[in-house]
Design a protein around this motif. Structure first.
Motif, PDB file in Angstrom:
ATOM      1  N   SER A 137       0.883  -1.131   0.072  1.00  0.00           N
ATOM      2  CA  SER A 137       0.001   0.120   0.112  1.00  0.00           C
ATOM      3  C   SER A 137       0.968   1.167  -0.008  1.00  0.00           C
ATOM      4  N   PRO A 138       0.576   2.262  -0.815  1.00  0.00           N
ATOM      5  CA  PRO A 138       1.109   3.651  -0.542  1.00  0.00           C
ATOM      6  C   PRO A 138       1.266   4.239   0.794  1.00  0.00           C
ATOM      7  N   TRP A 139       0.305   3.409   1.855  1.00  0.00           N
ATOM      8  CA  TRP A 139       0.083   4.007   3.098  1.00  0.00           C
ATOM      9  C   TRP A 139       1.003   3.229   4.273  1.00  0.00           C
ATOM     10  N   GLU A 140       1.745   2.344   3.543  1.00  0.00           N
ATOM     11  CA  GLU A 140       2.749   1.367   4.205  1.00  0.00           C
ATOM     12  C   GLU A 140       3.183   1.941   5.681  1.00  0.00           C
ATOM     13  N   TRP A 141       3.765   2.978   5.590  1.00  0.00           N
ATOM     14  CA  TRP A 141       4.311   3.761   6.692  1.00  0.00           C
ATOM     15  C   TRP A 141       3.257   4.522   7.437  1.00  0.00           C
ATOM     16  N   TRP A 142       2.422   5.479   6.623  1.00  0.00           N
ATOM     17  CA  TRP A 142       1.809   6.432   7.212  1.00  0.00           C
ATOM     18  C   TRP A 142       0.510   6.036   7.836  1.00  0.00           C
ATOM     19  N   ALA A 143      -0.118   4.774   7.476  1.00  0.00           N
ATOM     20  CA  ALA A 143      -1.041   4.067   7.927  1.00  0.00           C
ATOM     21  C   ALA A 143      -0.670   2.750   8.771  1.00  0.00           C
ATOM     22  N   ASP A 144       0.457   2.365   8.748  1.00  0.00           N
ATOM     23  CA  ASP A 144       0.848   1.089   9.250  1.00  0.00           C
ATOM     24  C   ASP A 144       0.154   0.064   8.572  1.00  0.00           C
ATOM     25  N   ALA A 145       0.041   0.282   7.208  1.00  0.00           N
ATOM     26  CA  ALA A 145      -0.448  -0.696   6.461  1.00  0.00           C
ATOM     27  C   ALA A 145       0.658  -1.799   6.225  1.00  0.00           C
ATOM     28  N   THR A 146       0.835  -2.840   6.836  1.00  0.00           N
ATOM     29  CA  THR A 146       1.867  -4.003   6.693  1.00  0.00           C
ATOM     30  C   THR A 146       1.473  -4.811   5.632  1.00  0.00           C
ATOM     31  N   PRO A 147       2.161  -4.929   4.503  1.00  0.00           N
ATOM     32  CA  PRO A 147       1.728  -6.017   3.358  1.00  0.00           C
ATOM     33  C   PRO A 147       1.734  -7.334   3.995  1.00  0.00           C
ATOM     34  N   ALA A 148       0.915  -8.145   3.247  1.00  0.00           N
ATOM     35  CA  ALA A 148       0.782  -9.479   3.637  1.00  0.00           C
ATOM     36  C   ALA A 148       1.998 -10.279   2.869  1.00  0.00           C
ATOM     37  N   LYS A 149       2.445 -11.198   3.484  1.00  0.00           N
ATOM     38  CA  LYS A 149       3.635 -12.345   3.033  1.00  0.00           C
ATOM     39  C   LYS A 149       3.119 -12.951   1.920  1.00  0.00           C
ATOM     40  N   LYS A 150       3.899 -13.292   1.109  1.00  0.00           N
ATOM     41  CA  LYS A 150       3.676 -13.855  -0.382  1.00  0.00           C
ATOM     42  C   LYS A 150       4.670 -15.251  -0.445  1.00  0.00           C
ATOM     43  N   GLU A 151       4.170 -16.269  -0.898  1.00  0.00           N
ATOM     44  CA  GLU A 151       5.304 -17.348  -1.288  1.00  0.00           C
ATOM     45  C   GLU A 151       5.748 -16.993  -2.667  1.00  0.00           C
ATOM     46  N   ILE A 152       4.887 -16.616  -3.666  1.00  0.00           N
ATOM     47  CA  ILE A 152       5.277 -16.270  -5.088  1.00  0.00           C
ATOM     48  C   ILE A 152       4.510 -15.403  -5.604  1.00  0.00           C
ATOM     49  N   PHE A 153       5.122 -14.836  -6.567  1.00  0.00           N
ATOM     50  CA  PHE A 153       4.480 -13.692  -7.372  1.00  0.00           C
ATOM     51  C   PHE A 153       4.740 -13.818  -8.703  1.00  0.00           C
ATOM     52  N   GLN A 154       3.619 -13.908  -9.796  1.00  0.00           N
ATOM     53  CA  GLN A 154       4.254 -14.121 -11.150  1.00  0.00           C
ATOM     54  C   GLN A 154       3.386 -12.958 -12.036  1.00  0.00           C
ATOM     55  N   LEU A 155       3.965 -12.641 -13.389  1.00  0.00           N
ATOM     56  CA  LEU A 155       3.509 -11.852 -14.473  1.00  0.00           C
ATOM     57  C   LEU A 155       3.643 -12.488 -15.501  1.00  0.00           C
ATOM     58  N   PRO A 156       2.780 -12.579 -16.367  1.00  0.00           N
ATOM     59  CA  PRO A 156       2.536 -13.504 -17.468  1.00  0.00           C
ATOM     60  C   PRO A 156       3.720 -13.099 -18.630  1.00  0.00           C
TER      61      PRO A 156
END
Length: 600
Positions: A137-156
């Protein structure tokens, strides 16, 4: 005909084979991410890579490794004209060439992700786009929006993402910072012996947010409680680090915080009729100091702080003085910034009494942007005429989602209705206000969603229009709290905005700001019936209960973000209504005073 069908089928078959034979782009948890990026890239690109590193560590529990060798890079990052790496990456860059601040993300035939920018900011925004794609999130710091952990991410293998801004200069104005940002900064976040100092550590966090929101412009805080931006070492350097254009508000010409700086650096009265030499010298000092940086120069002159200019009384006198001021200011820009003054970004803001002078025939040079304002409550007062739309400098807007002044302020909670922001800014763009959008955000914190909506529209208006404002808000809630909670929370937020649109929480006492009549300083009844009051109280009670119900079910890692973006804004508004409306009923024996006291 049969041959045409055969050729079409073969073309389709070959296309499928081509894609099938290519590799997707893949990130995996725990596996280092190598990025090829040349050393010649501008500082803001490396700033973005540092943020991406933090984001990758949060999501995948690994780090990025930056190398100048393209063969070693899973991701290739570069700017057109600056990098040989992207020229050799096998990706068509023509869609972003000759555009400002554009970027392209594309997966190459070998499964590498190419991030190309048309200039330094475009490349940085492209890097930040990958952060968005992995769920940060753009608000990762300003709203403590901690991102979720991921095992894998893909783009086709076929992935392509090309973007460029709708509005050239997009940003925010920190204002009325007396109660929030200023004391928090100098007392808590970066403690200082200098009262009111907002230093580079705080500004770095602000500029990080702007970079994540693809904004490029900042008007610093300018109240008397704050140390002027340029008086604090490190502030202007950190702006350059994040690729931020620094501008100034309607009463701060030539990069000077007149309110805070004249008392130290000025000589005599701030009066261009009787003291022009000293005023011009005051401006000249700052222009010489910042001439090599990314600046937007505000032209013109008002009083020291949000008041009419000294020394000129009638509109005709003010017009004569402003004509000379504009000429002298542009002479400074020609001398110190660029001999071709038409290439220097400049803006003139016809705000309050200056609008009357402009309407009286003040001639503003054609390449200077004209910036129009709302009425402080979200309705734009002037849209460009055909002649104004045809100007080389274009048109801008200064818009409020936070305000201090007559007849009443709204600094506490971010309650400006998103649909109003969407309607007014869409209309502004359609009527030719496309050069510069600046949002008065107060302390940032009360108005997170409105800030994102405004800047998303400034970045890609058509994308937000296709989506619609309701769906845009839905995406915001879904990103922060997940799909199921977004289903339940969006009706709550829509109703909260609707109730606040009828009357903001700050206005419930029926008082007024800076009002001479003493009756407006005393809390008094609103012109509402007992039925209307009870219906409003019941509506807020329902919202508060729903918000509390969600709070109890939230996982611990989401509670901070939820408190900031949903729980506090909704429940605080509910209690303010409860406090004052219950008191209004109690004055007539229709309610218990204890209920009002409890809300207080």
């Amino acid at each position: 005909m049969k041959y045409k069908k055969l050729i079409s089928f073969l073309a389709f078959f070959l296309a499928v084979l081509s894609v099938y034979g290519q590799n997707p782009f893949v990130l995996k948890s725990g596996e280092p991410v190598t990025i090829a990026c040349g050393n010649s890239e501008e500082e803001v690109v490396h700033t973005a890579l540092n943020l991406l590193n933090r984001d990758v560590e949060s999501v995948f529990s690994t780090r990025i490794i930056v190398t100048p060798e393209s063969k070693k890079g899973m991701i290739i990052v570069g700017t057109i004209g600056q990098s040989d790496l992207i020229d050799k990456a096998g990706v068509d860059l023509s869609p972003i060439k000759n555009k400002k601040e554009a970027f392209l993300l594309a997966v190459s035939s070998t499964g590498k992700l190419v991030i190309a920018g048309s200039d330094k900011r475009g490349t940085a925004y492209g890097v930040m786009e990958l952060s968005r794609l992995i769920g940060v999130s753009p608000w990762e710091w300003w709203a403590d929006a901690t991102p979720a952990k991921k095992e894998i991410f893909q783009l086709p293998a076929s992935y392509r993402n090309m973007q460029s801004p709708s509005v050239e200069y997009r940003g925010i104005f920190i204002n009325d910072e007396d109660w929030g940002l200023t004391p928090w900064s100098w007392q808590t976040y970066e403690p200082s012996d200098v009262k009111g100092q907002i230093g580079p550590k705080t500004h770095e966090r602000i500029f990080e947010l702007l970079l994540r929101l693809r904004a490029n412009t900042f008007w610093p805080a300018m109240h008397g409680c704050s140390v002027p931006f340029y008086f604090t070492p490190g502030n202007k350097e950190v702006a350059d680090k994040f690729g931020i254009f620094i501008g100034t508000s309607h009463c701060e010409p030539m990069m000077r915080n007149t309110n805070g700086e004249w008392k130290r650096d000025g000589v005599g009265e701030y009066d261009y009729v009787h003291n022009s030499a000293h005023v011009l010298s005051f401006w000249e000092q700052r222009v010489k100091e910042v001439a090599g940086l990314d600046n937007l120069y505000t032209l013109g002159m008002r009083g020291v702080h949000d008041g009419a200019m000294n020394g000129a009384k009638t509109i005709e006198e003010q017009k004569a003085v402003l004509t000379k001021v504009l000429r002298d200011q542009r002479d400074l820009l020609t001398k110190y910034v660029n001999k071709d003054v038409t290439q220097v970004p400049q803006v003139f803001i016809p705000y309050k009494e200056v609008l009357d002078v402009y309407h009286a025939g003040l001639q503003v040079p054609d390449e200077v942007t004209l910036m129009w304002c709302d009425d402080n409550y979200g309705y734009i007062r002037h849209f460009p005429t055909a002649a104004e739309r045809a100007r080389k400098g274009g048109n801008g807007v200064y818009y409020h989602v936070s305000y201090w002044g007559r007849p009443h302020d709204y600094l506490w909670l971010g309650t400006v209705h998103p649909s109003l922001v969407y309607q007014q800014m869409s209309l502004a763009y359609e009527r030719g206000i496309q050069k510069m959008w600046i949002l008065n955000v107060g302390d940032i914190k009360p108005a997170e969603y409105q800030v994102e909506l405004f800047l998303d529209m400034a970045w890609n208006l058509e994308a937000v229009k296709r989506q619609g404002v309701v769906a845009h808000q839905r995406h915001f809630l879904e990103r922060e709290f997940g799909k199921n909670r977004a289903d339940r929370l969006q009706p709550v937020m829509q109703e909260a905005y609707r109730l606040a649109y009828i009357r903001k929480p700050e206005f419930m006492g029926n008082t007024r700001t800076e009002e001479k009549d003493p009756k407006f300083k005393v809390i008094s009844d609103l012109p509402w019936s007992e039925q209307e009051i009870n219906e409003r109280l019941a509506a807020y009670r329902q919202l508060s209960d729903k918000v509390e119900q969600e709070w109890r079910a939230l996982p611990a890692q989401k509670k901070e973000t939820y408190f900031q973006l949903v729980k506090y804004p909704v429940q605080a508004a509910a209690q303010m209504n409860n406090k004052l409306l219950t008191a209004q009923l109690a004055r007539r024996g229709k309610a218990d005073w204890a209920d009002s006291d409890r809300a207080y």
